[in-house]
Design a protein around this motif. Structure first.
Motif, PDB file in Angstrom:
ATOM      1  N   ILE A   1     -22.774   5.576  -4.611  1.00 12.38           N
ATOM      2  CA  ILE A   1     -22.747   4.428  -3.703  1.00 12.38           C
ATOM      3  C   ILE A   1     -21.286   4.166  -3.367  1.00 12.38           C
ATOM      4  CG2 ILE A   1     -23.238   1.967  -3.479  1.00 12.38           C
ATOM      5  CD1 ILE A   1     -25.492   2.398  -5.554  1.00 12.38           C
ATOM      6  N   ARG A   2     -20.968   4.195  -2.093  1.00 13.29           N
ATOM      7  CA  ARG A   2     -19.569   4.088  -1.672  1.00 13.29           C
ATOM      8  C   ARG A   2     -19.237   2.649  -1.266  1.00 13.29           C
ATOM      9  NH1 ARG A   2     -17.055   8.900  -0.564  1.00 13.29           N
ATOM     10  NH2 ARG A   2     -15.843   8.109   1.193  1.00 13.29           N
ATOM     11  N   ILE A   3     -18.245   2.091  -1.956  1.00 18.36           N
ATOM     12  CA  ILE A   3     -17.803   0.718  -1.694  1.00 18.36           C
ATOM     13  C   ILE A   3     -16.341   0.741  -1.269  1.00 18.36           C
ATOM     14  CG2 ILE A   3     -17.354  -1.546  -2.723  1.00 18.36           C
ATOM     15  CD1 ILE A   3     -19.714  -1.135  -4.554  1.00 18.36           C
ATOM     16  N   ALA A   4     -16.031  -0.012  -0.213  1.00 12.09           N
ATOM     17  CA  ALA A   4     -14.660  -0.085   0.300  1.00 12.09           C
ATOM     18  C   ALA A   4     -14.268  -1.542   0.492  1.00 12.09           C
ATOM     19  CB  ALA A   4     -14.547   0.666   1.622  1.00 12.09           C
ATOM     20  N   SER A   5     -12.975  -1.765   0.682  1.00 19.52           N
ATOM     21  CA  SER A   5     -12.490  -3.123   0.898  1.00 19.52           C
ATOM     22  C   SER A   5     -11.291  -3.115   1.837  1.00 19.52           C
ATOM     23  CB  SER A   5     -12.106  -3.771  -0.438  1.00 19.52           C
ATOM     24  OG  SER A   5     -11.749  -5.123  -0.260  1.00 19.52           O
ATOM     25  N   VAL A   6     -10.983  -4.306   2.346  1.00 19.28           N
ATOM     26  CA  VAL A   6      -9.819  -4.545   3.195  1.00 19.28           C
ATOM     27  C   VAL A   6      -9.216  -5.869   2.746  1.00 19.28           C
ATOM     28  CG1 VAL A   6      -9.051  -5.107   5.538  1.00 19.28           C
ATOM     29  CG2 VAL A   6     -10.744  -3.301   5.188  1.00 19.28           C
ATOM     30  N   GLY A   7      -7.890  -5.911   2.558  1.00 22.23           N
ATOM     31  CA  GLY A   7      -7.273  -7.162   2.116  1.00 22.23           C
ATOM     32  C   GLY A   7      -5.766  -7.066   2.078  1.00 22.23           C
ATOM     33  N   PRO A   8      -5.088  -8.194   1.846  1.00 28.02           N
ATOM     34  CA  PRO A   8      -3.622  -8.208   1.829  1.00 28.02           C
ATOM     35  C   PRO A   8      -3.066  -7.766   0.474  1.00 28.02           C
ATOM     36  CG  PRO A   8      -4.444 -10.420   1.489  1.00 28.02           C
ATOM     37  CD  PRO A   8      -5.655  -9.541   1.666  1.00 28.02           C
ATOM     38  N   ILE A   9      -2.504  -6.585   0.427  1.00 25.04           N
ATOM     39  CA  ILE A   9      -1.864  -6.135  -0.813  1.00 25.04           C
ATOM     40  C   ILE A   9      -0.348  -6.069  -0.651  1.00 25.04           C
ATOM     41  CG2 ILE A   9      -3.849  -5.001  -1.836  1.00 25.04           C
ATOM     42  CD1 ILE A   9      -3.067  -2.414  -0.645  1.00 25.04           C
ATOM     43  N   SER A  10       0.123  -6.591   0.486  1.00 19.42           N
ATOM     44  CA  SER A  10       1.550  -6.831   0.695  1.00 19.42           C
ATOM     45  C   SER A  10       1.669  -8.082   1.556  1.00 19.42           C
ATOM     46  CB  SER A  10       2.221  -5.633   1.385  1.00 19.42           C
ATOM     47  OG  SER A  10       1.751  -5.485   2.715  1.00 19.42           O
ATOM     48  N   GLY A  11       2.860  -8.661   1.615  1.00 19.27           N
ATOM     49  CA  GLY A  11       3.050  -9.860   2.427  1.00 19.27           C
ATOM     50  C   GLY A  11       2.968 -11.141   1.619  1.00 19.27           C
ATOM     51  N   ASP A  12       2.939 -12.278   2.331  1.00 19.00           N
ATOM     52  CA  ASP A  12       3.044 -13.592   1.697  1.00 19.00           C
ATOM     53  C   ASP A  12       1.885 -13.928   0.767  1.00 19.00           C
ATOM     54  OD1 ASP A  12       5.434 -14.000   2.986  1.00 19.00           O
ATOM     55  OD2 ASP A  12       4.580 -15.215   4.605  1.00 19.00           O
ATOM     56  N   VAL A  13       0.695 -13.428   1.058  1.00 19.95           N
ATOM     57  CA  VAL A  13      -0.465 -13.764   0.213  1.00 19.95           C
ATOM     58  C   VAL A  13      -1.001 -12.517  -0.491  1.00 19.95           C
ATOM     59  CG1 VAL A  13      -1.140 -15.843   1.459  1.00 19.95           C
ATOM     60  CG2 VAL A  13      -1.987 -13.630   2.235  1.00 19.95           C
ATOM     61  N   ALA A  14      -0.084 -11.622  -0.852  1.00 16.09           N
ATOM     62  CA  ALA A  14      -0.478 -10.375  -1.516  1.00 16.09           C
ATOM     63  C   ALA A  14      -1.216 -10.628  -2.824  1.00 16.09           C
ATOM     64  CB  ALA A  14       0.753  -9.508  -1.769  1.00 16.09           C
ATOM     65  N   ILE A  15      -0.913 -11.748  -3.485  1.00 12.43           N
ATOM     66  CA  ILE A  15      -1.588 -12.045  -4.751  1.00 12.43           C
ATOM     67  C   ILE A  15      -3.097 -12.137  -4.554  1.00 12.43           C
ATOM     68  CG2 ILE A  15      -1.356 -14.547  -4.509  1.00 12.43           C
ATOM     69  CD1 ILE A  15      -1.039 -14.743  -7.524  1.00 12.43           C
ATOM     70  N   TYR A  16      -3.535 -12.591  -3.379  1.00 16.33           N
ATOM     71  CA  TYR A  16      -4.971 -12.712  -3.125  1.00 16.33           C
ATOM     72  C   TYR A  16      -5.641 -11.338  -3.068  1.00 16.33           C
ATOM     73  CZ  TYR A  16      -4.034 -17.586  -1.777  1.00 16.33           C
ATOM     74  OH  TYR A  16      -3.662 -18.904  -1.767  1.00 16.33           O
ATOM     75  N   GLY A  17      -5.050 -10.440  -2.292  1.00 15.64           N
ATOM     76  CA  GLY A  17      -5.631  -9.109  -2.169  1.00 15.64           C
ATOM     77  C   GLY A  17      -5.572  -8.323  -3.463  1.00 15.64           C
ATOM     78  N   ASN A  18      -4.425  -8.372  -4.126  1.00 14.90           N
ATOM     79  CA  ASN A  18      -4.271  -7.612  -5.364  1.00 14.90           C
ATOM     80  C   ASN A  18      -5.176  -8.147  -6.472  1.00 14.90           C
ATOM     81  OD1 ASN A  18      -2.249  -5.561  -4.750  1.00 14.90           O
ATOM     82  ND2 ASN A  18      -0.857  -7.262  -4.396  1.00 14.90           N
ATOM     83  N   SER A  19      -5.323  -9.465  -6.547  1.00 15.44           N
ATOM     84  CA  SER A  19      -6.212 -10.046  -7.557  1.00 15.44           C
ATOM     85  C   SER A  19      -7.666  -9.671  -7.285  1.00 15.44           C
ATOM     86  CB  SER A  19      -6.069 -11.572  -7.576  1.00 15.44           C
ATOM     87  OG  SER A  19      -4.802 -11.957  -8.045  1.00 15.44           O
ATOM     88  N   THR A  20      -8.077  -9.773  -6.021  1.00 16.17           N
ATOM     89  CA  THR A  20      -9.454  -9.417  -5.663  1.00 16.17           C
ATOM     90  C   THR A  20      -9.721  -7.950  -5.960  1.00 16.17           C
ATOM     91  OG1 THR A  20      -9.353 -11.055  -3.877  1.00 16.17           O
ATOM     92  CG2 THR A  20     -11.175  -9.490  -3.824  1.00 16.17           C
ATOM     93  N   LYS A  21      -8.767  -7.110  -5.624  1.00 15.44           N
ATOM     94  CA  LYS A  21      -8.885  -5.670  -5.871  1.00 15.44           C
ATOM     95  C   LYS A  21      -9.072  -5.381  -7.359  1.00 15.44           C
ATOM     96  CE  LYS A  21      -6.237  -1.384  -4.992  1.00 15.44           C
ATOM     97  NZ  LYS A  21      -5.724  -1.073  -6.348  1.00 15.44           N
TER      98      LYS A  21
END
Length: 393
Positions: A32-52
């Protein structure tokens, strides 16, 4: 002529056989293939990296336990990864198309509200399930005029939406803090801040709240001293500040420097303020914010998640990590109940009034508009840490 017809017939047969084999392979996927899109750089990178990190922990756990049970077959999850959208709507749209081309079964994203709307614009009409773990803007599931749910039937969220958070803030200030005189500071260039502001304002009177002062600002605003002096003059007992964590630190710090010692209330965008370089934790005395879970909860499901997360990453999880983690487990339960990874069958389960999932952020069900239905927690600050204060439903 007959020879030509034979060649054409043979060619047609070969094409049919190829298509049949390809179709069979697609129907009998091994992963089962799961992908994501999110901010892992920039001002709110903590959101993307934490979610990841939360997503990856859930996938690791599920795979280590054999995978997802699809009818009578255990299927492992193949993590395609998260593409950086830098919290940009346009970049999220481009990233979605890149991930979609990889024959994925689930899109987890985007992470911020504006970027999620860009992604959703590309996902509409496609037979692909999209669950944003953390996109809170009301319009994500129903469109900006509230009349597009029939076009967005494949869009869901694992978090609660802005209108609900505005309601939580109003109830908390009125019922728990027993305060009535409130000032509001909000960013009129940000959909998240505006959504919370509008919801709070609409519900203020119902909750016996008098908004004695309100002031908007822009993305590039850096000086809030004048606003804080006006707030002090207004006699506001509480300030409602719906904003993301980095700017929250700047605004709250200037408020304390200006001599405002009253209560300040925020929303889930505050999660991360204690990680900002140079933050003075003392500024956040007498501050509260709504959130999706409490890291210091004594519930077993939360404790297990927190311990596993700390063991893997050597840090406490944020609510973004918890929501990324939960989104994977929500999908797992839906697939196992559907006994299939086919889009239509999984969608039927998710939209059923009987579906629920007991996850880290609470028991979640879905409303007809794709929004998560679950309680919110309110956090405060103590000894340089976030601390659970109460639950608001």
């Amino acid at each position: 002529m007959k020879k030509s017809l034979k060649i054409i017939s043979l060619f047609t047969l070969v094409v049919v056989l190829i298509l049949t084999v390809t179709s069979c392979k697609k129907d009998k996927k091994d992963t089962i293939r799961i992908a994501s899109v999110g901010p892992i750089s920039g001002d709110v990178a903590i959101y993307g990296n934490s979610t990841k990190k939360g997503i990856e922990l859930a996938i690791e756990e599920i795979n280590n336990n054999g995978g997802i049970l699809v009818d009578d077959k255990q299927m492992k999850i193949e993590w395609v990864g998260m593409i950086d959208d830098e919290a940009s709507s346009d970049k999220a749209a481009t990233a979605f198309n890149t991930q979609y081309a990889k024959n994925i079964d689930l899109m987890l994203g985007a992470i911020t509200s504006g970027a999620t709307e860009g992604l959703v614009g590309q996902a509409i009409g496609k037979k692909l399930l999209v669950i944003t773990p953390t996109g809170t803007a009301d319009y994500i599931t129903v469109g900006k005029n509230g009349d597009e749910r029939d076009l967005r039937t494949n869009i869901f969220r694992a978090c609660f939406n802005d209108s609900y958070q505005g309601e939580v803030a109003a109830k908390f200030i009125s019922n728990n803090l027993k305060k009535t005189r409130v000032a509001v500071l909000y960013n009129n260039e940000d959909s998240y801040s505006m959504g919370l502001y509008n919801s709070f304002k609409n519900l203020a009177t119902t909750n016996q709240i008098d908004i004695v002062y309100e002031q908007s600002y822009q993305n590039n605003s850096v000086d809030f001293k004048t606003a804080w002096n006006s707030i002090k003059s207004s006699g506001a007992e509480v300030v409602f500040l719906p904003e993301y964590y980095e700017k929250v630190v700047t605004i709250v710090s200037q408020g304390r420097d200006a001599g405002y010692n009253g209560t300040i209330v925020g929303a889930d965008g505050w999660d991360g303020v204690l990680s900002v370089d140079g933050v003075d934790e003392n500024d956040f005395t007498n501050c509260y914010f709504s959130n999706h879970f409490a890291v210091d909860s004594n519930e077993a499901v939360v404790n297990n998640f927190v311990n596993s997360y700390k063991s893997k990453y050597n840090e406490n999880p944020t609510s973004f990590a918890a929501l990324g983690y939960d989104a994977v487990y929500i999908y797992k339960k839906a697939v196992e109940e559907a006994k299939s990874i086919e889009f239509d069958k999984v969608l039927e389960v998710l939209t059923s009034s009987n579906f629920y999932a007991d996850v880290v952020t609470g028991r979640i069900t879905f409303a007809a508009n794709g929004n998560a239905v679950k309680p919110a927690v309110v956090m405060t600050f103590e000894n340089k840490n976030y601390k659970y204060y109460t639950t608001v439903e």
